[in-house]
Motif scaffolding. Structure first.
Motif, mmCIF file in Angstrom:
data_model
loop_
_atom_site.group_PDB
_atom_site.id
_atom_site.type_symbol
_atom_site.label_atom_id
_atom_site.label_comp_id
_atom_site.label_asym_id
_atom_site.label_seq_id
_atom_site.Cartn_x
_atom_site.Cartn_y
_atom_site.Cartn_z
ATOM 1 N N LEU A 151 5.915 13.443 4.195
ATOM 2 C CA LEU A 151 7.175 13.746 3.500
ATOM 3 C C LEU A 151 6.914 14.650 2.304
ATOM 4 O O LEU A 151 7.818 14.964 1.531
ATOM 5 C CB LEU A 151 7.848 12.446 3.032
ATOM 6 C CG LEU A 151 8.039 11.376 4.121
ATOM 7 C CD1 LEU A 151 8.551 10.081 3.523
ATOM 8 C CD2 LEU A 151 9.001 11.876 5.186
ATOM 9 N N LEU A 196 2.079 9.448 8.810
ATOM 10 C CA LEU A 196 1.793 8.258 8.006
ATOM 11 C C LEU A 196 2.647 8.211 6.742
ATOM 12 O O LEU A 196 2.131 8.329 5.628
ATOM 13 C CB LEU A 196 0.296 8.279 7.610
ATOM 14 C CG LEU A 196 -0.693 8.376 8.778
ATOM 15 C CD1 LEU A 196 -2.083 8.750 8.274
ATOM 16 C CD2 LEU A 196 -0.736 7.046 9.529
ATOM 17 N N LYS A 198 4.581 6.874 3.563
ATOM 18 C CA LYS A 198 4.454 5.715 2.668
ATOM 19 C C LYS A 198 5.837 5.294 2.223
ATOM 20 O O LYS A 198 6.659 6.136 1.887
ATOM 21 C CB LYS A 198 3.742 6.115 1.375
ATOM 22 C CG LYS A 198 2.307 6.333 1.457
ATOM 23 C CD LYS A 198 1.756 6.524 0.060
ATOM 24 C CE LYS A 198 2.024 7.908 -0.509
ATOM 25 N NZ LYS A 198 1.235 8.961 0.093
ATOM 26 N N SER A 199 6.047 4.004 2.178
ATOM 27 C CA SER A 199 7.218 3.514 1.470
ATOM 28 C C SER A 199 7.023 2.045 1.175
ATOM 29 O O SER A 199 6.370 1.331 1.933
ATOM 30 C CB SER A 199 8.483 3.707 2.298
ATOM 31 O OG SER A 199 9.587 3.237 1.543
ATOM 32 N N THR A 200 7.580 1.600 0.066
ATOM 33 C CA THR A 200 7.581 0.166 -0.216
ATOM 34 C C THR A 200 9.010 -0.363 -0.135
ATOM 35 O O THR A 200 9.257 -1.528 -0.410
ATOM 36 C CB THR A 200 7.002 -0.129 -1.623
ATOM 37 O OG1 THR A 200 7.734 0.638 -2.587
ATOM 38 C CG2 THR A 200 5.543 0.225 -1.703
ATOM 39 N N ASP A 201 9.958 0.510 0.243
ATOM 40 C CA ASP A 201 11.363 0.129 0.265
ATOM 41 C C ASP A 201 11.770 -0.227 1.705
ATOM 42 O O ASP A 201 11.586 0.590 2.612
ATOM 43 C CB ASP A 201 12.193 1.311 -0.251
ATOM 44 C CG ASP A 201 13.672 1.058 -0.147
ATOM 45 O OD1 ASP A 201 14.201 0.390 -1.062
ATOM 46 O OD2 ASP A 201 14.294 1.487 0.846
#
Ligand code: A2P
Length: 258
Positions: A151, A196, A198-201
């Protein structure tokens, strides 16, 4: 549907994985649990990220040193490191072994000496850094390319990125009725590499999984190839120094793929 790519060992790699670099250690466990619930079966992790209780770039750290900075780095002995990786593969502890941040030149040199060729080269790859030359080289050698920062790492403090705000990406997103993030990820799958994000949401972990069972039409793919190109992860402040460490210039680190 592009759920997996097959590696040169016969093992399958899920086309979508969860990135965890730079994710706060207190959030990473929950994010991984959420992702597995949503259906992710591929998690990218590394000791360098500082949130895991393998290595990673074509650099070697001085024994006992802490922290990625040029004075702690020395010329890597890649054939020797690769021998240790091959031993892991031969012993059955790893189903496939790979490298990260290798230029075509470094990958070529490794392929010349490897008994077990690398299965994967994980590199920065997104619509604003498509790496078609490296991609074609990897493909010709049977090495799967896996894209990190798919992203463009929005919101990251160490790169200035507006990949998701690119107007061409926005136009295609509008056309297919998806978000720019989903189009960036789907572009990766259709180009032939795993991604790959990334997100924590929880909401975004789910959105990023919604990249199957629809596709970007050929004409829009061609449009995406017109996006202006720029490497975000130049590595200059971490791996490059005029007098110490293994690389004097950014051109040397990436062998001109810049
Ligand atoms: P968050 O964790 O709040 O979702 P990359 O994988 O390219 O390195 O990008 C990771 C960054 O992108 C994280 O800051 C993440 O923030 C954000 N992000 C993840 N998924 C999306 C999405 N679908 N839309 C916008 N931003 C996203």
């Amino acid at each position: 549907e592009i759920r997996f790519f097959e590696l040169n060992t016969g093992a399958k790699i899920p086309s979508l994985g969860l990135g965890t670099a730079q994710v706060d250690p207190s959030l990473v466990g929950e994010a991984v649990a959420t992702a597995i619930k949503v259906g992710y079966r591929h998690i990218d992790c590394a000791q360098l990220y500082g949130n895991e209780k393998e290595i990673h770039l074509p650099v070697r750290m001085k024994k006992g040193s802490i922290g990625i900075q040029p004075e702690n780095l020395i010329q890597p002995d890649i054939p020797c490191t690769w021998k240790a990786m091959e031993a892991l593969y031969v012993s059955g502890k790893a189903r496939a072994i790979g490298v990260s941040n290798f230029s075509s030149k470094k990958l070529g040199h490794l392929l010349d000496v490897a008994r077990v060729p690398p299965a994967v080269n994980q590199v920065e790859c997104h619509p604003s850094w498509q790496q078609p030359g490296l991609h074609a080289f990897c493909k010709s050698k049977g090495v799967h390319l896996s894209g990190y920062s798919p992203l463009g790492s929005p919101g990251s403090s160490w790169v200035k990125s507006d990949v998701l705000k690119n107007p061409i990406l926005g136009m295609v997103a509008e056309k297919v009725g998806k978000t720019p993030a989903q189009v960036a990820l789907r572009w990766g799958l259709q180009t032939g590499h795993s991604v790959l994000p990334k997100s924590t949401d929880e909401g975004r972990i789910k959105d990023n999984f919604d990249i199957f069972n629809w596709s970007i039409p050929e004409v829009s793919l061609a449009k995406l190839s017109e996006i202006e190109q720029e490497r975000l992860m130049t590595g200059d402040s971490f791996f490059v120094h005029e007098t110490c460490g293994p690389y004097r210039t950014v051109e040397e680190l990436w062998d001109g793929e810049i």
